[in-house]
Write a protein that holds these residues in place. Structure first.
Motif, mmCIF file in Angstrom:
data_model
loop_
_atom_site.group_PDB
_atom_site.id
_atom_site.type_symbol
_atom_site.label_atom_id
_atom_site.label_comp_id
_atom_site.label_asym_id
_atom_site.label_seq_id
_atom_site.Cartn_x
_atom_site.Cartn_y
_atom_site.Cartn_z
ATOM 1 N N ASP A 173 -4.886 77.835 54.247
ATOM 2 C CA ASP A 173 -5.970 77.949 53.266
ATOM 3 C C ASP A 173 -6.380 79.414 53.182
ATOM 4 O OD1 ASP A 173 -8.537 78.083 52.015
ATOM 5 O OD2 ASP A 173 -8.894 75.989 52.537
ATOM 6 N N LEU A 174 -6.225 80.010 51.999
ATOM 7 C CA LEU A 174 -6.575 81.419 51.826
ATOM 8 C C LEU A 174 -8.034 81.672 52.168
ATOM 9 C CD1 LEU A 174 -5.938 84.299 50.986
ATOM 10 C CD2 LEU A 174 -6.215 83.617 48.595
ATOM 11 N N LYS A 225 0.502 82.164 43.614
ATOM 12 C CA LYS A 225 -0.189 81.161 42.812
ATOM 13 C C LYS A 225 0.806 80.096 42.362
ATOM 14 C CE LYS A 225 -3.630 82.517 40.407
ATOM 15 N NZ LYS A 225 -4.506 83.125 39.377
ATOM 16 N N ILE A 226 0.606 78.882 42.845
ATOM 17 C CA ILE A 226 1.471 77.746 42.522
ATOM 18 C C ILE A 226 0.578 76.567 42.157
ATOM 19 C CG2 ILE A 226 3.221 76.128 43.379
ATOM 20 C CD1 ILE A 226 4.067 78.293 45.379
ATOM 21 N N GLY A 227 0.790 76.003 40.997
ATOM 22 C CA GLY A 227 -0.018 74.868 40.571
ATOM 23 C C GLY A 227 -1.491 75.205 40.445
ATOM 24 N N GLY A 228 -1.788 76.441 40.088
ATOM 25 C CA GLY A 228 -3.173 76.841 39.856
ATOM 26 C C GLY A 228 -3.946 77.229 41.101
ATOM 27 N N ARG A 229 -3.308 77.269 42.270
ATOM 28 C CA ARG A 229 -4.018 77.679 43.490
ATOM 29 C C ARG A 229 -3.140 78.601 44.322
ATOM 30 N NH1 ARG A 229 -3.083 74.793 48.288
ATOM 31 N NH2 ARG A 229 -1.399 73.257 48.162
ATOM 32 N N GLU A 230 -3.791 79.375 45.185
ATOM 33 C CA GLU A 230 -3.074 80.301 46.052
ATOM 34 C C GLU A 230 -2.479 79.542 47.242
ATOM 35 O OE1 GLU A 230 -2.429 83.381 45.457
ATOM 36 O OE2 GLU A 230 -3.691 83.648 43.675
#
Length: 294
Positions: A35-36, A84-89
């Motif tokens: 989790d970033l 960024k993959i699927g709208g999240r980092e």
């Protein structure tokens, strides 16, 4: 007996494979910050801009880079990589850094010979980027250069790096780039990267969210491009993306479209940039054969 001797000699001379435990330890250490938000709360900070087929690098200010002679600890990565993959980092990898002085060889790194190192020559890069920017050159000499001088007074301004991917990479866990990222970011099967060219992946990466900005804007700052040149490159990138969008329905079609899009965009960029601007961009990283040997 001769056959046995030859087999034993071959086993001795062949490079040792990387121990799976080293890769596992490195990935486990990175996964702590899957989790970033957790990484940021722990003090990890971004540096530079996002890079195509790599993602965004983060570093921990309290964790010093390694120097020649210090062993690599897979459980203590120097950087974390997010894309960024699927709208999240999403955490996609880690990196390990060594600061090298002039003439020093690449570190031993991971066991075996599979790890692929690349080198950032900070002094050469800074000189190229600040050539016609006197204020920036002064700031680099005042604040950047001293950061690469060790307590022993030795300048270690060559930054050697190796990536360790936490997601599958068709080119291996230590490759400098990850072609599968382009497919993940477009919601395409990562298996489509198998057998495809790097140009196909680079072209497809343009169609990812902010793909044109990732490919153009950091290099534009480094090369000190004019607004007109930036507009021209963004226009060429949008045309490449528009060309690819309706052609992503199958592996062969998507990869062919990616290659064609990259060829077209690269041609425009090659025409738009001067030799000096290309040199500045190329000076970001030294990864040619024989650069530094172990």
């Amino acid at each position: 007996m001769r056959v046995v001797f030859l087999l034993l000699a071959a086993l001795i001379l062949l490079p040792a494979p990387v121990r799976a435990s080293e890769i596992d330890r490195g990935r486990a250490a990175a996964q702590i910050y899957a989790d970033l938000g957790d990484a940021r709360r722990a003090g990890w900070k971004r540096f530079g801009g996002p890079a195509s087929l790599m993602g965004q690098h983060y570093f921990l200010p309290t964790r010093a880079d390694l120097v020649n002679g210090q062993p690599l600890d897979p459980a203590r990565p120097s950087n974390l990589l997010y894309a960024k993959i699927g709208g999240r980092e999403v955490l996609v990898g880690a990196a390990y850094n060594y600061r090298l002085a002039a003439g020093e060889m690449l570190p031993a790194g991971f066991a075996g010979a599979r790890d692929v190192w690349h080198v950032h020559d900070v002094a050469r890069f800074t000189a190229n980027v600040t050539l016609d920017r006197p204020l920036l050159r002064w700031a680099a000499a005042r604040f950047v250069a001293p950061e690469f001088v060790g307590p022993d007074g030795v300048a270690r301004d060559r930054l050697a790096m190796v990536h360790l991917w936490t997601i599958p990479n068709p080119d291996g866990p230590f490759a400098s780039h990850n072609r599968a990222l382009a497919y993940l970011q477009l919601g395409l099967p990562t298996e489509w990267a198998l057998g495809a060219s790097k140009d196909a992946a680079r072209g497809l990466a343009l169609a990812a969210e902010d793909g044109c900005a990732v490919e153009i804007d950091t290099d534009a700052w480094i090369a000190n491009l004019s607004r007109a040149t930036k507009r021209r490159l963004h226009s060429a990138c949008r045309q490449a993306v528009d060309f690819m969008r309706p052609r992503l329905g199958s592996k062969s079609s998507a990869n062919a479209a990616g290659e064609a899009a990259w060829t077209g965009f690269s041609r425009v960029r090659d025409e738009a940039l001067t030799p000096a601007q290309k040199l500045r961009i190329a000076s970001i990283v030294d990864d040619g054969p024989g650069l530094l040997c172990r």
